[in-house]
Design an enzyme around this catalytic site. Structure first.
Site, PDB file in Angstrom:
ATOM      1  N   LYS A 170       0.867  -1.185   0.000  1.00  0.00           N
ATOM      2  CA  LYS A 170       0.000   0.000   0.000  1.00  0.00           C
ATOM      3  C   LYS A 170       0.900   1.231   0.000  1.00  0.00           C
ATOM      4  CE  LYS A 170      -1.676   3.189   2.702  1.00  0.00           C
ATOM      5  NZ  LYS A 170      -1.969   4.250   1.766  1.00  0.00           N
ATOM      6  N   GLY A 201      -5.258   3.091  -1.448  1.00  0.00           N
ATOM      7  CA  GLY A 201      -6.377   3.498  -0.597  1.00  0.00           C
ATOM      8  C   GLY A 201      -5.882   4.170   0.654  1.00  0.00           C
ATOM      9  N   GLY A 203      -4.925   5.199   4.552  1.00  0.00           N
ATOM     10  CA  GLY A 203      -4.238   4.542   5.660  1.00  0.00           C
ATOM     11  C   GLY A 203      -5.237   3.895   6.599  1.00  0.00           C
ATOM     12  N   CYS A 279      13.811  11.412   6.505  1.00  0.00           N
ATOM     13  CA  CYS A 279      13.790  10.951   7.903  1.00  0.00           C
ATOM     14  C   CYS A 279      15.157  11.044   8.551  1.00  0.00           C
ATOM     15  CB  CYS A 279      13.254   9.531   7.964  1.00  0.00           C
ATOM     16  SG  CYS A 279      14.042   8.445   6.781  1.00  0.00           S
TER      17      CYS A 279
END
Ligand code: NAP
Ligand code: MG
Length: 475
Positions: A170, A201, A203, A279
């Site tokens: 995803k 789609g 979360g 990050c």
């Protein structure tokens, strides 16, 4: 318009059982560039069933077959170079030069590296009568963030395929299109059907569904700490293994013997990279008091070499932030820094001159930052540098580690002994000494609240394997 409203399940492009869609926006123009399906739980179930059905045969493929497959994927990936660069610039707003040299390259290198690792990887080891085997963990659910649309997906996918795990991916809803190219690349490379499944789609539906799905054995997640925590909670009910790659507030320690111009360049390049949406960004710059003023002057000069602007312009170094939410967040942190008494050295709130359209922000530098200020403790995910001064190396290491995070660290200077002392002293998963080359074989991941588990190279493959001991095997 890219209308990619189908999922890729069991080797085929299939419609969603629902009809809702999600718009994808180009952050440089604020225009809708396409849409994806807002997948349903039934879509996810179908994808998981395909991955589960493909697992018995894919997990039994030989190492040689998987090396060949990963090499074929790398070849097909290279054929799609122009498309990958174009998509990443359109959906993320990454400057075209970086979409090529950073995003395209990182995605490619993970597949190549996984193939290399397999050539020497020890899947079996005999200890007397006992055979120890590393077996594929099963069906993996992969959930990825928007900031590196090919790197974050490819490191997980390459490791999973190397380990013989079948997957459901995803991707992030605001930068999903790169994953569609990967699906096409895997198809062209002849990946067996059901090994890779792509479901788009929200979360809350698909991500949440993956972390609680009874037929998913392992969840590999990259994203925010907040969502990582939810995933761990969900996974707990089924004792599902999780790997979490979360945020950071990484220090760059500059030594007092550093070449100041080089140090300033290193510091600015690091926070400017991907508009600070990294990050591992070195957002806290630790500078000895003795060279502080000179360093600040050098930083001001260097910033001019990092033009913010149109990602399609080859000279642009810094594109927009990914969306309006991220823009608002970054602005509020800049305000917070000023409210808390830090001194603004460069940038500030608002958009850079002439860039009213698009989620552009200024490279912003604060000094007189105390490590307990919000801007030094919380991940901003924008090009905002906090300069903090220190008296001696022990104090620098103490400040570097005074954070809930431990993803990365950086040290820059000349004295080898001191460089090594700082590198060993920083409690983080990856420390870089004087701008080294990227090492795709080295483990990547976080100490403390930066995560659990490692990606990249052999350590990344290990995450998708379970050790199994067969006692009396050689009796
Ligand atoms: P995010 O909001 O946590 O989203 C990451 C992914 O999780 C997206 O695919 C998102 O889907 C999905 N998601 C959202 N809610 C979920 C839920 N309840 N259950 C399961 N999945 C859910 O993070 P982000 O804003 O995309 O990315 C920024 C964060 O990622 C930063 O904190 C950054 O430090 C971290 N990050 C870490 C690394 C690393 O390797 N350590 C690398 C890059 C980024 P939607 O897109 O549909 O919302
Ligand atoms: Mg998000």
């Amino acid at each position: 318009m890219r209308n990619r409203t189908q999922h890729f399940i069991n080797g085929e492009w299939v419609d969603s059982t629902g009809s809702e869609t999600i718009d994808v926006i180009n952050p440089a123009t604020e225009e809708v560039i396409g849409k994806i399906s807002s997948g349903t739980e039934e879509d996810l179930d179908r994808a998981v069933a395909a991955a589960k059905a493909a697992f018995p045969s894919f997990s039994q493929t030989t190492v040689e077959e998987r090396i060949e497959l990963l090499e074929k994927i790398a070849q097909e990936y290279e054929k799609r170079k122009d498309d990958i660069i174009e998509v990443i610039t359109a959906e993320l707003g990454s400057p075209i030069s970086k979409s090529d040299k950073v995003h395209y390259q990182m995605g490619l290198q993970h597949f190549r590296q996984a193939a290399e690792e397999l050539k020497t990887f020890q899947f079996e080891e005999e200890r007397g009568e006992t055979l120890i085997r590393k077996e594929s963990i099963g069906v993996s659910g992969l959930i990825t963030p928007w900031n590196f649309p090919t790197n974050q997906t490819s490191t997980k996918l390459a490791s999973a395929f190397a380990a013989g795990s079948t997957v459901v991916l995803k991707p992030a809803s605001n930068t999903p299109f790169a994953a569609f190219l990967l699906a096409e690349i895997f198809e062209a490379a002849g990946l067996p059907k059901g090994v890779f499944n792509l479901v788009t789609g929200s979360g809350s539906t698909i991500g949440n569904g993956i972390s609680s799905h009874p037929d998913i054995d392992f969840v590999s997640f990259t994203g925010s700490g907040e969502v990582g925590q939810k995933i761990m909670e969900n996974a707990a009910s089924g004792i599902k293994k999780v790997s979490l790659e979360l945020g950071g507030k990484s220090p760059l320690v500059i030594l007092d013997d550093a070449d100041i111009k080089g140090a300033a360049k290193t510091a600015v390049a690091n926070v400017a990279m991907n508009t600070g949406q990294v990050c591992t960004a070195a957002t806290r710059t630790l500078v000895p008091k003795s060279i502080h003023d000179e360093f600040v002057e050098a930083v001001k000069e260097v910033i001019a070499a990092f033009p913010v602007g149109d990602p399609l312009d080859k000279k642009t170094a810094v594109g927009p932030l990914v969306d309006d939410n991220q823009w608002d967040t970054v602005q509020s942190y800049i305000k917070k820094g000023m409210d808390e008494g830090a001194t603004l050295v460069a940038g500030g709130t608002g958009k850079p001159d002439g860039l009213e359209k698009g989620y552009f922000t200024k490279i912003t530098v604060f000094t007189d930052v105390k490590n307990d200020m919000t801007i030094a403790q919380e991940e901003i995910f924008g090009p905002v540098m906090s300069i903090i001064t220190y008296d001696d190396i022990d104090e620098a290491i103490k400040i570097a580690n005074d954070t809930i995070y431990g993803l990365a660290g950086y040290v820059y200077g000349n004295d080898k002994e001191t460089l090594q002392k700082v590198a060993k002293g920083i409690r983080a998963g990856q420390v870089q000494v004087n701008n080294p080359r990227t090492d795709f074989s080295a483990p990547f991941g976080g100490f403390k609240q930066s995560g659990i588990g490692r990606e990249w190279g052999d350590y990344g493959i290990e995450e998708f394997l379970e050790p199994k001991a067969i006692l009396g095997y050689n009796a």
